[in-house]
Design a protein around this motif. Structure first.
Motif, PDB file in Angstrom:
ATOM      1  N   GLU A 169       0.814  -1.210   0.000  1.00  0.00           N
ATOM      2  CA  GLU A 169       0.000   0.000   0.000  1.00  0.00           C
ATOM      3  C   GLU A 169       0.851   1.266   0.000  1.00  0.00           C
ATOM      4  O   GLU A 169       0.361   2.355  -0.336  1.00  0.00           O
ATOM      5  CB  GLU A 169      -0.958   0.011   1.181  1.00  0.00           C
ATOM      6  N   ASN A 170       2.135   1.162   0.353  1.00  0.00           N
ATOM      7  CA  ASN A 170       3.023   2.330   0.305  1.00  0.00           C
ATOM      8  C   ASN A 170       3.751   2.447  -1.033  1.00  0.00           C
ATOM      9  O   ASN A 170       4.605   3.320  -1.200  1.00  0.00           O
ATOM     10  CB  ASN A 170       4.033   2.285   1.451  1.00  0.00           C
ATOM     11  N   GLY A 171       3.418   1.571  -1.997  1.00  0.00           N
ATOM     12  CA  GLY A 171       4.007   1.653  -3.321  1.00  0.00           C
ATOM     13  C   GLY A 171       5.209   0.768  -3.541  1.00  0.00           C
ATOM     14  O   GLY A 171       5.704   0.678  -4.670  1.00  0.00           O
ATOM     15  N   ALA A 172       5.707   0.097  -2.513  1.00  0.00           N
ATOM     16  CA  ALA A 172       6.837  -0.823  -2.681  1.00  0.00           C
ATOM     17  C   ALA A 172       6.338  -2.128  -3.306  1.00  0.00           C
ATOM     18  O   ALA A 172       5.159  -2.475  -3.213  1.00  0.00           O
ATOM     19  CB  ALA A 172       7.500  -1.096  -1.335  1.00  0.00           C
ATOM     20  N   PHE A 173       7.243  -2.857  -3.921  1.00  0.00           N
ATOM     21  CA  PHE A 173       6.865  -4.114  -4.573  1.00  0.00           C
ATOM     22  C   PHE A 173       8.094  -5.011  -4.695  1.00  0.00           C
ATOM     23  O   PHE A 173       9.241  -4.570  -4.519  1.00  0.00           O
ATOM     24  CB  PHE A 173       6.253  -3.855  -5.952  1.00  0.00           C
ATOM     25  N   HIS A 174       7.860  -6.278  -5.012  1.00  0.00           N
ATOM     26  CA  HIS A 174       8.923  -7.265  -5.173  1.00  0.00           C
ATOM     27  C   HIS A 174       8.995  -7.672  -6.630  1.00  0.00           C
ATOM     28  O   HIS A 174       7.972  -7.827  -7.297  1.00  0.00           O
ATOM     29  CB  HIS A 174       8.642  -8.493  -4.299  1.00  0.00           C
ATOM     30  N   SER A 175      10.193  -7.818  -7.134  1.00  0.00           N
ATOM     31  CA  SER A 175      10.370  -8.249  -8.516  1.00  0.00           C
ATOM     32  C   SER A 175      11.470  -9.294  -8.588  1.00  0.00           C
ATOM     33  O   SER A 175      12.350  -9.361  -7.714  1.00  0.00           O
ATOM     34  CB  SER A 175      10.724  -7.058  -9.416  1.00  0.00           C
ATOM     35  N   ALA A 176      11.414 -10.106  -9.624  1.00  0.00           N
ATOM     36  CA  ALA A 176      12.414 -11.165  -9.795  1.00  0.00           C
ATOM     37  C   ALA A 176      12.614 -11.416 -11.279  1.00  0.00           C
ATOM     38  O   ALA A 176      11.641 -11.632 -12.014  1.00  0.00           O
ATOM     39  CB  ALA A 176      11.966 -12.441  -9.099  1.00  0.00           C
ATOM     40  N   SER A 177      13.839 -11.377 -11.703  1.00  0.00           N
ATOM     41  CA  SER A 177      14.136 -11.697 -13.093  1.00  0.00           C
ATOM     42  C   SER A 177      14.339 -13.191 -13.290  1.00  0.00           C
ATOM     43  O   SER A 177      14.183 -13.714 -14.389  1.00  0.00           O
ATOM     44  CB  SER A 177      15.392 -10.947 -13.553  1.00  0.00           C
ATOM     45  N   SER A 178      14.672 -13.855 -12.161  1.00  0.00           N
ATOM     46  CA  SER A 178      14.839 -15.312 -12.171  1.00  0.00           C
ATOM     47  C   SER A 178      14.884 -15.778 -10.722  1.00  0.00           C
ATOM     48  O   SER A 178      14.784 -14.974  -9.793  1.00  0.00           O
ATOM     49  CB  SER A 178      16.127 -15.706 -12.908  1.00  0.00           C
ATOM     50  N   ALA A 179      15.040 -17.093 -10.530  1.00  0.00           N
ATOM     51  CA  ALA A 179      15.123 -17.625  -9.176  1.00  0.00           C
ATOM     52  C   ALA A 179      16.409 -17.195  -8.481  1.00  0.00           C
ATOM     53  O   ALA A 179      16.503 -17.237  -7.242  1.00  0.00           O
ATOM     54  CB  ALA A 179      15.041 -19.151  -9.210  1.00  0.00           C
ATOM     55  N   SER A 180      17.379 -16.735  -9.237  1.00  0.00           N
ATOM     56  CA  SER A 180      18.670 -16.376  -8.653  1.00  0.00           C
ATOM     57  C   SER A 180      18.861 -14.866  -8.507  1.00  0.00           C
ATOM     58  O   SER A 180      19.922 -14.428  -8.060  1.00  0.00           O
ATOM     59  CB  SER A 180      19.809 -16.943  -9.513  1.00  0.00           C
ATOM     60  N   GLU A 181      17.862 -14.089  -8.852  1.00  0.00           N
ATOM     61  CA  GLU A 181      18.005 -12.639  -8.752  1.00  0.00           C
ATOM     62  C   GLU A 181      16.644 -12.007  -8.465  1.00  0.00           C
ATOM     63  O   GLU A 181      15.686 -12.192  -9.215  1.00  0.00           O
ATOM     64  CB  GLU A 181      18.580 -12.062 -10.053  1.00  0.00           C
ATOM     65  N   SER A 182      16.567 -11.268  -7.363  1.00  0.00           N
ATOM     66  CA  SER A 182      15.308 -10.618  -6.994  1.00  0.00           C
ATOM     67  C   SER A 182      15.609  -9.323  -6.254  1.00  0.00           C
ATOM     68  O   SER A 182      16.739  -9.082  -5.816  1.00  0.00           O
ATOM     69  CB  SER A 182      14.454 -11.541  -6.118  1.00  0.00           C
ATOM     70  N   SER A 183      14.562  -8.493  -6.096  1.00  0.00           N
ATOM     71  CA  SER A 183      14.752  -7.213  -5.416  1.00  0.00           C
ATOM     72  C   SER A 183      13.411  -6.724  -4.898  1.00  0.00           C
ATOM     73  O   SER A 183      12.343  -7.204  -5.289  1.00  0.00           O
ATOM     74  CB  SER A 183      15.371  -6.177  -6.357  1.00  0.00           C
ATOM     75  N   ALA A 184      13.492  -5.732  -4.014  1.00  0.00           N
ATOM     76  CA  ALA A 184      12.301  -5.051  -3.512  1.00  0.00           C
ATOM     77  C   ALA A 184      12.594  -3.559  -3.504  1.00  0.00           C
ATOM     78  O   ALA A 184      13.677  -3.139  -3.072  1.00  0.00           O
ATOM     79  CB  ALA A 184      11.947  -5.542  -2.117  1.00  0.00           C
ATOM     80  N   GLY A 185      11.644  -2.763  -3.978  1.00  0.00           N
ATOM     81  CA  GLY A 185      11.893  -1.326  -4.033  1.00  0.00           C
ATOM     82  C   GLY A 185      10.675  -0.559  -4.509  1.00  0.00           C
ATOM     83  O   GLY A 185       9.540  -1.029  -4.409  1.00  0.00           O
ATOM     84  N   LYS A 186      10.930   0.619  -5.081  1.00  0.00           N
ATOM     85  CA  LYS A 186       9.851   1.482  -5.567  1.00  0.00           C
ATOM     86  C   LYS A 186      10.201   1.957  -6.975  1.00  0.00           C
ATOM     87  O   LYS A 186      11.230   1.565  -7.533  1.00  0.00           O
ATOM     88  CB  LYS A 186       9.629   2.658  -4.611  1.00  0.00           C
ATOM     89  N   LEU A 187       9.352   2.824  -7.503  1.00  0.00           N
ATOM     90  CA  LEU A 187       9.550   3.339  -8.850  1.00  0.00           C
ATOM     91  C   LEU A 187       9.726   4.853  -8.844  1.00  0.00           C
ATOM     92  O   LEU A 187       9.213   5.542  -7.968  1.00  0.00           O
ATOM     93  CB  LEU A 187       8.347   3.014  -9.742  1.00  0.00           C
ATOM     94  N   CYS A 188      10.436   5.354  -9.828  1.00  0.00           N
ATOM     95  CA  CYS A 188      10.420   6.782 -10.140  1.00  0.00           C
ATOM     96  C   CYS A 188      10.379   6.895 -11.657  1.00  0.00           C
ATOM     97  O   CYS A 188      10.624   5.923 -12.376  1.00  0.00           O
ATOM     98  CB  CYS A 188      11.625   7.508  -9.541  1.00  0.00           C
ATOM     99  N   PHE A 189      10.038   8.075 -12.141  1.00  0.00           N
ATOM    100  CA  PHE A 189       9.860   8.260 -13.579  1.00  0.00           C
ATOM    101  C   PHE A 189      10.678   9.453 -14.048  1.00  0.00           C
ATOM    102  O   PHE A 189      10.699  10.500 -13.410  1.00  0.00           O
ATOM    103  CB  PHE A 189       8.380   8.485 -13.906  1.00  0.00           C
ATOM    104  N   ILE A 190      11.344   9.265 -15.173  1.00  0.00           N
ATOM    105  CA  ILE A 190      12.065  10.337 -15.843  1.00  0.00           C
ATOM    106  C   ILE A 190      11.516  10.410 -17.258  1.00  0.00           C
ATOM    107  O   ILE A 190      11.814   9.565 -18.101  1.00  0.00           O
ATOM    108  CB  ILE A 190      13.582  10.085 -15.860  1.00  0.00           C
ATOM    109  N   GLY A 191      10.689  11.417 -17.498  1.00  0.00           N
ATOM    110  CA  GLY A 191       9.995  11.473 -18.782  1.00  0.00           C
ATOM    111  C   GLY A 191       9.086  10.269 -18.910  1.00  0.00           C
ATOM    112  O   GLY A 191       8.285   9.970 -18.032  1.00  0.00           O
ATOM    113  N   ASP A 192       9.227   9.522 -20.002  1.00  0.00           N
ATOM    114  CA  ASP A 192       8.441   8.315 -20.210  1.00  0.00           C
ATOM    115  C   ASP A 192       9.177   7.057 -19.772  1.00  0.00           C
ATOM    116  O   ASP A 192       8.689   5.937 -20.010  1.00  0.00           O
ATOM    117  CB  ASP A 192       8.068   8.188 -21.700  1.00  0.00           C
ATOM    118  N   THR A 193      10.306   7.221 -19.135  1.00  0.00           N
ATOM    119  CA  THR A 193      11.103   6.072 -18.705  1.00  0.00           C
ATOM    120  C   THR A 193      10.823   5.755 -17.241  1.00  0.00           C
ATOM    121  O   THR A 193      10.861   6.635 -16.385  1.00  0.00           O
ATOM    122  CB  THR A 193      12.608   6.354 -18.885  1.00  0.00           C
ATOM    123  N   ALA A 194      10.543   4.482 -16.969  1.00  0.00           N
ATOM    124  CA  ALA A 194      10.329   4.017 -15.592  1.00  0.00           C
ATOM    125  C   ALA A 194      11.654   3.518 -15.028  1.00  0.00           C
ATOM    126  O   ALA A 194      12.349   2.716 -15.656  1.00  0.00           O
ATOM    127  CB  ALA A 194       9.288   2.902 -15.568  1.00  0.00           C
TER     128      ALA A 194
END
Length: 273
Positions: A169-194
């Motif tokens: 609910e505070n905007g943080a989230f978990h992401s994983a590109s594979s079983a061997s690499e993951s992260s938790a954080g937030k987003l910011c935007f620069i123009g149309d780039t996330a």
């Protein structure tokens, strides 16, 4: 004789001056007090005053330059009544592979074939600027689309299905590109780039496990304590993507707040006082 002529000339001069002055004063008083006289001047005044006052009202009206509200802009896009610009642009992405789309959400080409249906949505502030974003989750692992308000329009950024799990609910989230690499954080935007701002990162290589907090290498126990705090954060509330739910939140405003409108109202009250 000379004195008599001089006296007579002075008397004539006084009479002429007096009559000329009275005639001017009498004419002015008739123009002001009697609408039947001096009609040209009266008509000019009657046409100038309303026009100038109307111009002043139009120039000082605080609503003429207002963009659509944040909530109404989201509503129109979510109900397929307005177009949205979307891209999957990320930092360091190959510009030749970047996809862009402008149109209705119902025509969105992103996601797997036959899996472009939006399943649910959440309203959260991902970048901490007090204006919430809307996160759309596509059905059948089709990924996510983040809608955000910028310059009076709605812009969208597309994410893969592993990119925004456990949304908080505070905007943080978990992401994983594979079983061997993951992260938790937030987003910011620069123009149309996330841009992803990773607070916690985990990397598993062949011979070791590496843990990071704000890109600083830490031991596993410190990382686990930090991840526990993330895990305990309440998750965002999701809503089925239906017209009823959209109207409930973005029209009636039961859950969605509109900070830009609040700011403008505050500015107006300051100007009025």
């Amino acid at each position: 004789m000379n004195k008599a002529k001089l006296s007579f000339a002075v008397l004539v001069l006084v009479v002429l001056c007096f009559c000329g002055g009275c005639g001017k004063e009498r004419g002015d008083s008739e123009n002001v007090g009697n609408p039947g006289h001096g009609k040209e001047s009266s008509d000019l005044q009657n046409t100038q005053i309303p026009d100038s006052s109307q111009d002043a009202i139009e120039l000082t009206s605080p609503q003429n330059d207002d963009p659509p509200s944040v909530s109404s802009s989201f509503r129109d896009v979510l109900l397929n009544e307005a177009a949205v610009f979307c891209t999957d642009r990320f930092p360091k992405s190959d510009t030749n592979g970047v996809r862009e789309f402008e149109g209705l959400l119902s025509e969105m080409p992103y996601g797997y074939e036959n899996a472009r249906r939006i399943d649910r949505f959440a309203v959260v502030d991902l970048d901490g600027d007090t204006i919430p974003e809307v996160v759309l989750e596509m059905a059948e692992y089709g990924g996510f689309i983040v809608l955000r308000y910028r310059d009076g329009q709605i812009h969208g950024n597309v994410f893969g299905y592993r990119s925004m799990n456990l949304l908080k609910e505070n905007g943080a989230f978990h992401s994983a590109s594979s079983a061997s690499e993951s992260s938790a954080g937030k987003l910011c935007f620069i123009g149309d780039t996330a841009v992803t701002d990773d607070k916690l990162s985990f990397l598993l290589s062949i011979d070791r496990e590496s843990y990071y907090i704000d890109d600083i290498l830490v031991d596993s126990s410190e990382y686990e304590r930090a991840f526990a705090l993330f895990d305990e954060t309440p998750e965002a509330e999701w809503y089925s993507y239906t017209e009823e739910a959209v109207r409930k939140i973005f029209v009636e405003g039961v859950l969605f707040t509109d900070p830009l409108q609040k700011l403008r109202k505050m500015q107006r009250s300051v100007r009025l006082t």
